[in-house]
Design an enzyme around this catalytic site. Structure first.
Site, PDB file in Angstrom:
ATOM      1  N   GLU A   1      15.009 -15.212  -0.244  1.00 50.44           N
ATOM      2  CA  GLU A   1      15.409 -16.254   0.688  1.00 50.44           C
ATOM      3  C   GLU A   1      14.433 -17.431   0.650  1.00 50.44           C
ATOM      4  OE1 GLU A   1      15.523 -14.487   4.529  1.00 50.44           O
ATOM      5  OE2 GLU A   1      17.030 -12.972   3.995  1.00 50.44           O
TER       6      GLU A   1
ATOM      7  N   ASP B   1       0.827  -1.192   0.000  1.00 48.83           N
ATOM      8  CA  ASP B   1       0.000   0.000   0.000  1.00 48.83           C
ATOM      9  C   ASP B   1       0.871   1.255   0.000  1.00 48.83           C
ATOM     10  OD1 ASP B   1      -2.736   1.172   0.401  1.00 48.83           O
ATOM     11  OD2 ASP B   1      -1.819   1.926   2.233  1.00 48.83           O
TER      12      ASP B   1
END
Length: 560
Positions: free
Chosen positions: A274, A223
Protein backbone atom coordinates in the site's frame (compact mmCIF):
# COMPACT_ATOMS: atom_id res chain seq x y z
CA UNK A 1 6.31 16.52 12.60
CA UNK A 2 3.05 16.09 10.71
CA UNK A 3 2.15 13.02 8.67
CA UNK A 4 2.20 15.24 5.57
CA UNK A 5 5.78 16.29 6.35
CA UNK A 6 6.77 12.65 6.82
CA UNK A 7 5.13 11.62 3.56
CA UNK A 8 6.74 14.46 1.59
CA UNK A 9 10.20 13.76 3.01
CA UNK A 10 9.88 10.03 2.40
CA UNK A 11 8.59 10.45 -1.16
CA UNK A 12 11.51 12.74 -2.02
CA UNK A 13 14.02 10.33 -0.55
CA UNK A 14 12.58 7.31 -2.32
CA UNK A 15 12.38 9.11 -5.65
CA UNK A 16 16.05 10.02 -5.33
CA UNK A 17 17.18 6.48 -4.57
CA UNK A 18 14.68 4.42 -6.57
CA UNK A 19 14.68 0.74 -7.48
CA UNK A 20 14.24 -2.42 -5.46
CA UNK A 21 17.04 -1.54 -3.11
CA UNK A 22 16.68 -4.66 -0.95
CA UNK A 23 17.86 -6.98 -3.75
CA UNK A 24 21.47 -5.80 -3.53
CA UNK A 25 21.69 -3.73 -0.34
CA UNK A 26 24.40 -3.94 2.30
CA UNK A 27 22.48 -3.59 5.55
CA UNK A 28 24.24 -2.67 8.79
CA UNK A 29 22.72 -3.97 12.01
CA UNK A 30 22.68 -1.53 14.91
CA UNK A 31 22.15 -2.95 18.38
CA UNK A 32 21.11 0.42 19.87
CA UNK A 33 22.12 -0.16 23.50
CA UNK A 34 25.70 -0.94 22.38
CA UNK A 35 26.24 1.42 19.45
CA UNK A 36 26.61 4.93 20.88
CA UNK A 37 25.35 6.58 24.05
CA UNK A 38 24.54 10.30 23.83
CA UNK A 39 22.98 10.55 27.30
CA UNK A 40 25.96 9.07 29.17
CA UNK A 41 23.92 6.58 31.21
CA UNK A 42 25.86 3.59 29.85
CA UNK A 43 23.17 2.44 27.42
CA UNK A 44 23.21 3.43 23.75
CA UNK A 45 20.35 5.48 22.37
CA UNK A 46 18.80 6.95 19.22
CA UNK A 47 20.59 10.32 19.46
CA UNK A 48 23.78 8.27 19.65
CA UNK A 49 22.85 6.61 16.35
CA UNK A 50 22.13 10.00 14.79
CA UNK A 51 25.52 11.32 15.90
CA UNK A 52 27.30 8.60 13.90
CA UNK A 53 25.27 8.64 10.68
CA UNK A 54 28.18 10.33 8.89
CA UNK A 55 30.41 7.41 9.92
CA UNK A 56 27.92 4.95 8.46
CA UNK A 57 27.70 6.93 5.25
CA UNK A 58 31.50 6.99 5.12
CA UNK A 59 31.58 3.22 5.60
CA UNK A 60 29.35 2.84 2.55
CA UNK A 61 26.29 0.94 3.77
CA UNK A 62 22.91 1.18 2.04
CA UNK A 63 20.63 0.67 5.02
CA UNK A 64 20.59 0.23 8.77
CA UNK A 65 18.54 -2.24 10.79
CA UNK A 66 17.79 -1.21 14.35
CA UNK A 67 17.30 -3.90 16.97
CA UNK A 68 14.35 -3.12 19.29
CA UNK A 69 14.11 0.37 20.76
CA UNK A 70 10.38 0.25 21.62
CA UNK A 71 9.05 0.48 25.18
CA UNK A 72 10.21 -2.48 27.21
CA UNK A 73 11.15 -3.53 30.75
CA UNK A 74 14.42 -4.70 29.14
CA UNK A 75 14.30 -8.21 30.61
CA UNK A 76 15.67 -9.42 27.25
CA UNK A 77 17.40 -6.27 25.99
CA UNK A 78 14.27 -4.93 24.32
CA UNK A 79 12.98 -8.15 22.75
CA UNK A 80 10.28 -8.03 25.43
CA UNK A 81 8.05 -5.22 24.12
CA UNK A 82 5.42 -3.57 26.30
CA UNK A 83 4.34 -0.90 23.75
CA UNK A 84 5.05 -1.47 20.07
CA UNK A 85 4.24 2.11 19.05
CA UNK A 86 6.51 4.14 21.32
CA UNK A 87 10.22 4.55 22.03
CA UNK A 88 11.57 3.35 25.36
CA UNK A 89 12.90 6.31 27.39
CA UNK A 90 16.25 4.49 27.59
CA UNK A 91 16.67 5.16 23.88
CA UNK A 92 14.95 8.56 23.59
CA UNK A 93 11.61 9.67 22.19
CA UNK A 94 9.56 9.39 19.03
CA UNK A 95 10.95 12.80 18.10
CA UNK A 96 14.47 11.35 18.43
CA UNK A 97 13.45 8.49 16.17
CA UNK A 98 12.05 10.88 13.57
CA UNK A 99 15.26 12.93 13.66
CA UNK A 100 17.38 9.81 13.21
CA UNK A 101 15.18 8.62 10.33
CA UNK A 102 15.34 12.01 8.61
CA UNK A 103 19.12 12.12 9.06
CA UNK A 104 19.56 8.65 7.60
CA UNK A 105 17.34 9.40 4.62
CA UNK A 106 19.19 12.65 3.98
CA UNK A 107 22.35 10.56 3.60
CA UNK A 108 20.74 7.98 1.31
CA UNK A 109 20.56 5.37 4.08
CA UNK A 110 17.35 3.42 4.51
CA UNK A 111 16.02 2.34 7.91
CA UNK A 112 14.63 -1.05 8.90
CA UNK A 113 13.15 -1.51 12.37
CA UNK A 114 12.86 -4.68 14.40
CA UNK A 115 9.41 -6.15 14.98
CA UNK A 116 8.82 -8.82 17.64
CA UNK A 117 5.51 -10.57 16.88
CA UNK A 118 5.98 -13.98 18.53
CA UNK A 119 5.65 -12.64 22.07
CA UNK A 120 5.27 -9.47 24.09
CA UNK A 121 6.52 -8.41 27.49
CA UNK A 122 4.53 -9.58 30.48
CA UNK A 123 4.15 -5.85 31.19
CA UNK A 124 2.19 -5.34 27.97
CA UNK A 125 -1.29 -3.98 28.66
CA UNK A 126 -2.90 -7.03 27.05
CA UNK A 127 -1.03 -9.52 29.21
CA UNK A 128 -1.80 -7.61 32.39
CA UNK A 129 -5.47 -7.72 31.39
CA UNK A 130 -5.15 -11.46 30.80
CA UNK A 131 -3.68 -12.06 34.25
CA UNK A 132 -6.67 -10.34 35.85
CA UNK A 133 -9.23 -12.04 33.61
CA UNK A 134 -10.91 -15.40 34.03
CA UNK A 135 -9.66 -18.61 32.42
CA UNK A 136 -10.90 -19.03 28.81
CA UNK A 137 -11.74 -15.30 28.60
CA UNK A 138 -11.28 -13.09 25.54
CA UNK A 139 -8.35 -11.39 27.26
CA UNK A 140 -6.52 -14.68 27.73
CA UNK A 141 -7.32 -15.78 24.18
CA UNK A 142 -4.77 -13.25 22.90
CA UNK A 143 -2.01 -15.39 24.42
CA UNK A 144 -1.29 -19.12 24.69
CA UNK A 145 -3.05 -19.84 27.99
CA UNK A 146 -3.89 -23.51 28.56
CA UNK A 147 -5.19 -25.72 31.34
CA UNK A 148 -2.57 -27.94 32.93
CA UNK A 149 -2.35 -31.70 32.97
CA UNK A 150 -2.64 -33.93 36.04
CA UNK A 151 -5.43 -34.39 38.52
CA UNK A 152 -5.50 -30.72 39.50
CA UNK A 153 -3.78 -29.16 36.49
CA UNK A 154 -0.50 -29.17 38.36
CA UNK A 155 1.52 -30.33 35.34
CA UNK A 156 2.32 -28.10 32.34
CA UNK A 157 0.29 -28.63 29.14
CA UNK A 158 3.27 -30.30 27.43
CA UNK A 159 7.01 -30.85 27.82
CA UNK A 160 8.31 -27.94 25.73
CA UNK A 161 11.50 -26.23 26.80
CA UNK A 162 12.32 -22.55 26.61
CA UNK A 163 14.95 -21.40 24.12
CA UNK A 164 16.65 -19.78 27.12
CA UNK A 165 16.60 -23.00 29.15
CA UNK A 166 14.08 -24.44 31.60
CA UNK A 167 10.36 -25.06 31.03
CA UNK A 168 8.41 -23.10 28.42
CA UNK A 169 5.30 -22.88 30.64
CA UNK A 170 4.56 -20.80 33.73
CA UNK A 171 1.52 -21.26 35.96
CA UNK A 172 -0.47 -18.23 37.12
CA UNK A 173 -2.28 -17.57 40.37
CA UNK A 174 -5.96 -16.92 39.75
CA UNK A 175 -8.19 -14.32 41.42
CA UNK A 176 -9.18 -16.81 44.11
CA UNK A 177 -5.55 -17.18 45.14
CA UNK A 178 -5.19 -20.69 43.78
CA UNK A 179 -2.81 -21.92 41.03
CA UNK A 180 -4.63 -21.93 37.72
CA UNK A 181 -3.84 -21.93 34.01
CA UNK A 182 -0.41 -22.01 32.38
CA UNK A 183 0.92 -19.66 29.70
CA UNK A 184 3.49 -20.47 27.00
CA UNK A 185 6.74 -18.57 26.66
CA UNK A 186 9.21 -20.02 24.16
CA UNK A 187 11.72 -17.54 25.57
CA UNK A 188 11.83 -16.02 29.06
CA UNK A 189 8.84 -16.24 31.41
CA UNK A 190 8.58 -12.45 31.01
CA UNK A 191 7.86 -12.97 27.27
CA UNK A 192 4.44 -14.65 26.84
CA UNK A 193 3.66 -15.95 23.35
CA UNK A 194 0.76 -14.45 21.39
CA UNK A 195 -1.89 -16.78 20.00
CA UNK A 196 -1.77 -16.09 16.27
CA UNK A 197 -4.95 -18.04 15.61
CA UNK A 198 -6.72 -15.04 17.20
CA UNK A 199 -7.89 -12.42 14.69
CA UNK A 200 -7.56 -9.68 17.30
CA UNK A 201 -3.79 -10.35 17.47
CA UNK A 202 -3.52 -10.20 13.68
CA UNK A 203 -5.40 -6.91 13.50
CA UNK A 204 -3.24 -5.36 16.24
CA UNK A 205 -0.08 -6.09 14.27
CA UNK A 206 -1.61 -4.60 11.13
CA UNK A 207 -2.03 -1.41 13.17
CA UNK A 208 1.58 -1.59 14.40
CA UNK A 209 2.95 -2.04 10.88
CA UNK A 210 1.02 0.97 9.62
CA UNK A 211 2.16 3.11 12.57
CA UNK A 212 5.82 2.77 11.60
CA UNK A 213 5.23 2.79 7.85
CA UNK A 214 3.36 6.06 8.23
CA UNK A 215 6.41 7.51 9.98
CA UNK A 216 8.52 6.62 6.94
CA UNK A 217 10.43 3.45 7.80
CA UNK A 218 11.67 1.37 4.89
CA UNK A 219 10.87 -2.05 6.27
CA UNK A 220 10.91 -4.49 9.13
CA UNK A 221 13.21 -7.22 10.33
CA UNK A 222 10.83 -9.79 11.82
CA UNK A 223 12.09 -11.51 14.95
CA UNK A 224 11.48 -15.28 15.19
CA UNK A 225 9.67 -15.18 11.85
CA UNK A 226 9.55 -18.99 11.78
CA UNK A 227 7.63 -18.97 15.05
CA UNK A 228 4.22 -17.43 15.82
CA UNK A 229 2.10 -20.46 14.87
CA UNK A 230 2.20 -23.63 16.96
CA UNK A 231 1.21 -27.14 15.83
CA UNK A 232 -2.37 -28.20 16.46
CA UNK A 233 -2.73 -29.91 19.82
CA UNK A 234 0.67 -28.68 21.08
CA UNK A 235 2.29 -32.14 20.93
CA UNK A 236 5.23 -33.04 23.18
CA UNK A 237 8.67 -32.51 21.69
CA UNK A 238 12.23 -32.98 22.90
CA UNK A 239 14.78 -30.93 20.94
CA UNK A 240 18.19 -32.20 19.95
CA UNK A 241 20.54 -30.95 22.71
CA UNK A 242 23.29 -30.37 20.14
CA UNK A 243 21.10 -28.32 17.82
CA UNK A 244 20.90 -24.54 17.82
CA UNK A 245 18.39 -23.14 20.28
CA UNK A 246 16.33 -21.51 17.54
CA UNK A 247 15.72 -24.79 15.70
CA UNK A 248 17.93 -24.17 12.71
CA UNK A 249 19.13 -27.78 12.45
CA UNK A 250 15.88 -29.64 13.16
CA UNK A 251 12.86 -30.70 11.11
CA UNK A 252 9.24 -30.90 12.24
CA UNK A 253 9.54 -28.81 15.39
CA UNK A 254 5.95 -28.12 16.56
CA UNK A 255 6.65 -24.48 17.40
CA UNK A 256 8.90 -23.59 14.44
CA UNK A 257 8.15 -23.38 10.74
CA UNK A 258 4.44 -24.22 10.75
CA UNK A 259 2.68 -23.78 7.40
CA UNK A 260 0.03 -21.42 8.74
CA UNK A 261 2.62 -18.75 9.52
CA UNK A 262 2.84 -17.99 5.80
CA UNK A 263 -0.70 -16.62 5.88
CA UNK A 264 0.50 -13.92 8.30
CA UNK A 265 3.24 -12.71 5.98
CA UNK A 266 1.03 -12.75 2.90
CA UNK A 267 -1.25 -10.41 4.81
CA UNK A 268 1.66 -8.17 5.83
CA UNK A 269 3.01 -8.06 2.28
CA UNK A 270 -0.29 -6.56 1.11
CA UNK A 271 0.03 -3.84 3.74
CA UNK A 272 3.56 -2.92 2.66
CA UNK A 273 2.44 -2.76 -0.96
CA UNK A 274 0.00 0.00 0.00
CA UNK A 275 3.04 2.25 0.50
CA UNK A 276 5.43 3.72 -2.04
CA UNK A 277 9.12 2.99 -2.13
CA UNK A 278 9.76 -0.75 -2.03
CA UNK A 279 9.23 -1.26 1.70
CA UNK A 280 10.73 -4.61 2.71
CA UNK A 281 10.19 -7.47 5.14
CA UNK A 282 13.25 -9.45 6.28
CA UNK A 283 12.75 -12.75 8.08
CA UNK A 284 14.77 -14.09 10.96
CA UNK A 285 13.87 -17.69 10.21
CA UNK A 286 16.12 -20.42 11.61
CA UNK A 287 15.38 -23.40 9.37
CA UNK A 288 17.38 -26.51 8.44
CA UNK A 289 18.04 -25.66 4.79
CA UNK A 290 18.13 -22.76 2.36
CA UNK A 291 15.31 -24.43 0.44
CA UNK A 292 13.09 -24.31 3.52
CA UNK A 293 14.11 -20.74 4.26
CA UNK A 294 13.22 -19.73 0.70
CA UNK A 295 9.58 -20.56 1.44
CA UNK A 296 9.48 -17.40 3.55
CA UNK A 297 10.39 -15.19 0.55
CA UNK A 298 8.02 -16.37 -2.13
CA UNK A 299 6.65 -13.54 -4.33
CA UNK A 300 3.65 -12.81 -2.10
CA UNK A 301 5.44 -13.12 1.25
CA UNK A 302 8.64 -11.58 2.60
CA UNK A 303 11.34 -9.91 0.54
CA UNK A 304 14.41 -11.30 2.31
CA UNK A 305 15.31 -14.03 4.78
CA UNK A 306 18.55 -14.31 6.68
CA UNK A 307 20.72 -17.08 5.30
CA UNK A 308 21.52 -18.86 8.56
CA UNK A 309 22.78 -22.02 6.84
CA UNK A 310 25.49 -19.78 5.34
CA UNK A 311 26.25 -18.15 8.70
CA UNK A 312 26.54 -21.59 10.30
CA UNK A 313 29.03 -22.91 7.73
CA UNK A 314 32.60 -23.34 8.89
CA UNK A 315 35.64 -21.89 7.12
CA UNK A 316 35.88 -24.77 4.67
CA UNK A 317 35.91 -24.41 0.88
CA UNK A 318 33.78 -27.45 0.06
CA UNK A 319 31.12 -26.62 2.63
CA UNK A 320 31.01 -22.98 1.61
CA UNK A 321 30.67 -23.83 -2.07
CA UNK A 322 27.84 -26.22 -1.27
CA UNK A 323 25.81 -23.67 0.71
CA UNK A 324 26.47 -20.92 -1.84
CA UNK A 325 25.25 -23.17 -4.67
CA UNK A 326 22.13 -24.14 -2.75
CA UNK A 327 21.42 -20.51 -1.82
CA UNK A 328 21.82 -19.26 -5.37
CA UNK A 329 19.31 -21.87 -6.52
CA UNK A 330 16.81 -21.63 -3.69
CA UNK A 331 16.33 -17.88 -3.24
CA UNK A 332 16.41 -16.69 -6.89
CA UNK A 333 14.24 -19.74 -7.62
CA UNK A 334 11.35 -17.98 -5.85
CA UNK A 335 12.22 -14.50 -7.14
CA UNK A 336 14.11 -13.34 -4.04
CA UNK A 337 17.74 -12.30 -3.59
CA UNK A 338 20.19 -14.51 -1.76
CA UNK A 339 21.27 -12.95 1.49
CA UNK A 340 24.59 -13.40 3.24
CA UNK A 341 25.43 -12.83 6.89
CA UNK A 342 28.29 -13.79 9.23
CA UNK A 343 27.46 -12.13 12.56
CA UNK A 344 24.56 -10.68 14.52
CA UNK A 345 23.46 -9.99 18.10
CA UNK A 346 22.57 -13.66 18.75
CA UNK A 347 25.71 -15.50 17.64
CA UNK A 348 29.39 -15.56 18.57
CA UNK A 349 31.16 -12.89 16.49
CA UNK A 350 32.75 -14.46 13.44
CA UNK A 351 36.18 -13.06 14.35
CA UNK A 352 36.09 -15.65 17.14
CA UNK A 353 33.60 -18.24 15.89
CA UNK A 354 35.60 -19.16 12.79
CA UNK A 355 38.55 -20.12 14.98
CA UNK A 356 36.68 -22.28 17.50
CA UNK A 357 37.80 -25.90 17.68
CA UNK A 358 34.80 -27.30 19.58
CA UNK A 359 31.06 -27.44 18.91
CA UNK A 360 29.24 -24.26 19.90
CA UNK A 361 25.45 -24.39 19.33
CA UNK A 362 23.77 -21.10 18.51
CA UNK A 363 22.77 -19.19 21.63
CA UNK A 364 25.18 -20.97 23.99
CA UNK A 365 27.93 -18.36 23.68
CA UNK A 366 31.52 -18.78 24.82
CA UNK A 367 33.19 -17.94 28.10
CA UNK A 368 36.44 -18.63 29.94
CA UNK A 369 35.54 -22.28 30.60
CA UNK A 370 34.31 -23.07 27.08
CA UNK A 371 36.20 -25.78 25.18
CA UNK A 372 38.01 -25.01 21.93
CA UNK A 373 38.99 -21.42 22.75
CA UNK A 374 39.73 -19.32 19.63
CA UNK A 375 43.18 -18.06 18.74
CA UNK A 376 42.59 -14.32 18.13
CA UNK A 377 45.01 -13.95 15.21
CA UNK A 378 43.53 -16.94 13.39
CA UNK A 379 39.99 -15.75 14.05
CA UNK A 380 40.63 -12.25 12.71
CA UNK A 381 42.38 -13.49 9.57
CA UNK A 382 39.53 -15.87 8.82
CA UNK A 383 36.90 -13.24 9.60
CA UNK A 384 38.47 -10.76 7.19
CA UNK A 385 38.78 -13.45 4.53
CA UNK A 386 35.19 -14.62 5.05
CA UNK A 387 33.85 -11.08 4.77
CA UNK A 388 35.90 -10.44 1.63
CA UNK A 389 34.35 -13.58 0.16
CA UNK A 390 30.83 -12.72 1.30
CA UNK A 391 30.77 -9.17 -0.06
CA UNK A 392 31.67 -10.44 -3.54
CA UNK A 393 28.57 -12.66 -3.72
CA UNK A 394 25.48 -11.54 -5.66
CA UNK A 395 22.50 -10.55 -3.54
CA UNK A 396 22.17 -8.62 -0.29
CA UNK A 397 24.58 -8.71 2.66
CA UNK A 398 24.22 -7.95 6.36
CA UNK A 399 26.94 -6.56 8.61
CA UNK A 400 26.83 -6.43 12.41
CA UNK A 401 28.05 -3.34 14.21
CA UNK A 402 31.71 -3.56 15.15
CA UNK A 403 32.68 -6.28 12.70
CA UNK A 404 34.15 -3.56 10.50
CA UNK A 405 36.59 -3.03 13.39
CA UNK A 406 37.45 -6.72 13.62
CA UNK A 407 35.89 -7.03 17.07
CA UNK A 408 36.12 -10.52 18.59
CA UNK A 409 33.67 -12.07 21.03
CA UNK A 410 34.26 -10.83 24.57
CA UNK A 411 34.94 -14.01 26.54
CA UNK A 412 35.97 -12.85 30.02
CA UNK A 413 32.79 -11.14 31.21
CA UNK A 414 32.42 -11.73 34.96
CA UNK A 415 29.33 -13.65 36.01
CA UNK A 416 28.03 -10.75 38.08
CA UNK A 417 28.16 -8.47 35.02
CA UNK A 418 26.29 -10.75 32.62
CA UNK A 419 22.83 -9.71 31.44
CA UNK A 420 21.54 -12.39 29.05
CA UNK A 421 18.53 -14.36 30.42
CA UNK A 422 20.18 -17.53 29.08
CA UNK A 423 22.95 -17.20 31.69
CA UNK A 424 20.48 -17.02 34.54
CA UNK A 425 17.92 -19.57 33.32
CA UNK A 426 20.68 -22.20 32.87
CA UNK A 427 22.46 -21.31 36.13
CA UNK A 428 25.57 -20.34 34.20
CA UNK A 429 25.70 -23.52 32.12
CA UNK A 430 25.35 -21.42 28.95
CA UNK A 431 27.12 -18.08 28.69
CA UNK A 432 24.56 -16.64 26.29
CA UNK A 433 24.93 -13.70 23.95
CA UNK A 434 26.50 -10.94 26.03
CA UNK A 435 29.91 -11.47 24.41
CA UNK A 436 28.74 -10.14 21.04
CA UNK A 437 26.76 -7.27 22.56
CA UNK A 438 29.50 -5.32 24.35
CA UNK A 439 29.44 -1.57 23.46
CA UNK A 440 31.71 -0.87 20.52
CA UNK A 441 34.85 1.36 20.62
CA UNK A 442 34.97 4.64 18.71
CA UNK A 443 37.89 6.57 20.25
CA UNK A 444 40.85 4.83 21.88
CA UNK A 445 41.68 7.48 24.47
CA UNK A 446 38.15 8.55 25.42
CA UNK A 447 35.95 7.32 28.29
CA UNK A 448 34.27 4.02 27.33
CA UNK A 449 36.32 4.27 24.11
CA UNK A 450 34.00 7.03 22.88
CA UNK A 451 30.82 5.05 23.44
CA UNK A 452 29.85 8.00 25.63
CA UNK A 453 31.48 10.85 27.55
CA UNK A 454 31.06 9.40 31.05
CA UNK A 455 32.79 6.03 30.85
CA UNK A 456 29.63 4.13 31.84
CA UNK A 457 28.93 0.88 29.99
CA UNK A 458 26.10 -1.60 30.55
CA UNK A 459 28.52 -4.45 29.75
CA UNK A 460 32.25 -4.15 30.55
CA UNK A 461 34.53 -3.34 27.61
CA UNK A 462 37.87 -5.19 27.43
CA UNK A 463 41.07 -3.20 27.75
CA UNK A 464 42.49 -4.72 24.57
CA UNK A 465 39.78 -3.01 22.51
CA UNK A 466 41.64 0.31 22.59
CA UNK A 467 43.73 -0.63 19.56
CA UNK A 468 40.58 -1.66 17.67
CA UNK A 469 38.84 1.70 18.16
CA UNK A 470 37.60 3.39 15.00
CA UNK A 471 39.93 6.37 15.31
CA UNK A 472 42.94 4.04 15.53
CA UNK A 473 41.94 2.32 12.26
CA UNK A 474 40.61 5.18 10.16
CA UNK A 475 43.02 5.96 7.32
CA UNK A 476 45.41 3.19 8.35
CA UNK A 477 46.30 1.01 5.40
CA UNK A 478 45.55 -2.65 6.05
CA UNK A 479 43.20 -2.00 9.00
CA UNK A 480 39.95 -3.91 9.12
CA UNK A 481 37.96 -0.67 8.85
CA UNK A 482 39.78 0.32 5.66
CA UNK A 483 39.28 -3.19 4.28
CA UNK A 484 35.52 -2.87 4.76
CA UNK A 485 35.49 0.59 3.18
CA UNK A 486 37.35 -0.74 0.15
CA UNK A 487 35.12 -3.78 -0.21
CA UNK A 488 31.90 -1.79 0.02
CA UNK A 489 33.12 0.86 -2.43
CA UNK A 490 34.28 -1.70 -4.99
CA UNK A 491 31.15 -3.81 -4.51
CA UNK A 492 28.96 -0.83 -5.29
CA UNK A 493 31.11 0.53 -8.15
CA UNK A 494 31.21 -2.86 -9.87
CA UNK A 495 27.56 -3.80 -9.14
CA UNK A 496 28.59 -7.10 -7.57
CA UNK A 497 25.30 -7.36 -5.68
CA UNK A 498 23.44 -7.43 -8.98
CA UNK A 499 25.93 -9.75 -10.68
CA UNK A 500 26.12 -13.49 -11.20
CA UNK A 501 28.55 -16.15 -10.08
CA UNK A 502 30.67 -18.40 -12.29
CA UNK A 503 32.85 -20.95 -10.49
CA UNK A 504 36.50 -21.38 -11.47
CA UNK A 505 37.86 -24.87 -10.89
CA UNK A 506 41.40 -26.18 -10.70
CA UNK A 507 42.64 -24.51 -7.52
CA UNK A 508 42.38 -27.48 -5.20
CA UNK A 509 40.09 -28.65 -2.43
CA UNK A 510 40.87 -25.83 0.00
CA UNK A 511 40.13 -23.00 -2.42
CA UNK A 512 36.97 -21.21 -3.57
CA UNK A 513 37.36 -19.30 -6.83
CA UNK A 514 34.71 -17.59 -8.94
CA UNK A 515 34.00 -14.66 -11.22
CA UNK A 516 31.34 -12.04 -10.63
CA UNK A 517 31.26 -9.58 -13.50
CA UNK A 518 34.80 -8.43 -14.12
CA UNK A 519 36.07 -9.49 -10.72
CA UNK A 520 37.84 -12.77 -9.96
CA UNK A 521 37.55 -13.83 -6.32
CA UNK A 522 39.88 -16.43 -4.78
CA UNK A 523 39.56 -17.56 -1.14
CA UNK A 524 42.22 -19.79 0.38
CA UNK A 525 40.68 -21.66 3.33
CA UNK A 526 43.63 -24.03 3.61
CA UNK A 527 47.06 -23.81 5.23
CA UNK A 528 49.25 -23.68 2.08
CA UNK A 529 49.80 -20.57 -0.08
CA UNK A 530 48.33 -20.79 -3.59
CA UNK A 531 48.99 -19.10 -6.92
CA UNK A 532 47.56 -15.64 -7.56
CA UNK A 533 45.35 -15.32 -10.67
CA UNK A 534 46.52 -12.83 -13.31
CA UNK A 535 45.31 -9.25 -13.02
CA UNK A 536 45.29 -6.31 -10.63
CA UNK A 537 44.51 -6.89 -6.95
CA UNK A 538 41.78 -4.44 -5.96
CA UNK A 539 41.11 -5.90 -2.51
CA UNK A 540 42.80 -8.40 -0.24
CA UNK A 541 41.81 -9.57 3.23
CA UNK A 542 45.46 -9.89 4.23
CA UNK A 543 48.97 -9.16 3.00
CA UNK A 544 49.88 -10.77 -0.31
CA UNK A 545 53.55 -11.40 -1.02
CA UNK A 546 54.59 -11.81 -4.63
CA UNK A 547 52.29 -14.08 -6.61
CA UNK A 548 51.04 -16.22 -3.71
CA UNK A 549 47.79 -16.01 -1.72
CA UNK A 550 48.52 -16.99 1.89
CA UNK A 551 46.35 -19.22 4.07
CA UNK A 552 43.09 -17.74 5.36
CA UNK A 553 43.13 -14.98 2.76
CA UNK A 554 40.70 -13.85 0.05
CA UNK A 555 41.57 -11.56 -2.86
CA UNK A 556 39.62 -9.69 -5.52
CA UNK A 557 41.42 -9.41 -8.85
CA UNK A 558 40.38 -7.53 -11.98
CA UNK A 559 41.76 -7.10 -15.46
CA UNK A 560 41.28 -3.29 -15.31
Amino acid sequence: MTSADTEERTDAFLAAVGGEWWRTAVIYQIYPRSFADASGDGIGDLPGVTSHLDDLQDLGVDAIWLSPFQRSPQKDAGYDVSDYCDVDPLFGTLADFDAMLAGAHARGIRVIVDLVPNHSSDQHEWFQQALHAAPHSAERARYMFRDGQGENGELPPNNWESVFGGPAWTRVIEADGKPGQWYLHLFDSSQPDFDWSNEEVREEFRRILRFWLDRGVDGFRVDVAHGLVKAEGLPDYIPDPEAGSMGGEEENVPYWGQDAVHEVYRDWRKILEEYQGDRALAAEAWLPTAERTAQWVRPDEMHQAFNFPYLSTEWNAADLRRVIDVSLRAFPGVGAPSTWVLSNHDVVRHASRLALTAENPQGHGIGPESPGQPIPEVGLARARAATTLMLALPGSAYLYQGEELGLPEVIDIPGHARQDPTWFRTNGERYGRDGCRVPIPWTADAPAYGFNATGASWLPQPAEWAHLARDRQSGVEGSTLELYRTLLAERRARSLGAGSLEWIDGYGDDVLAFRNGGVTVVANTGSTPIAMPPGIVIASSGPVVGDRIPADTTVWVTGD
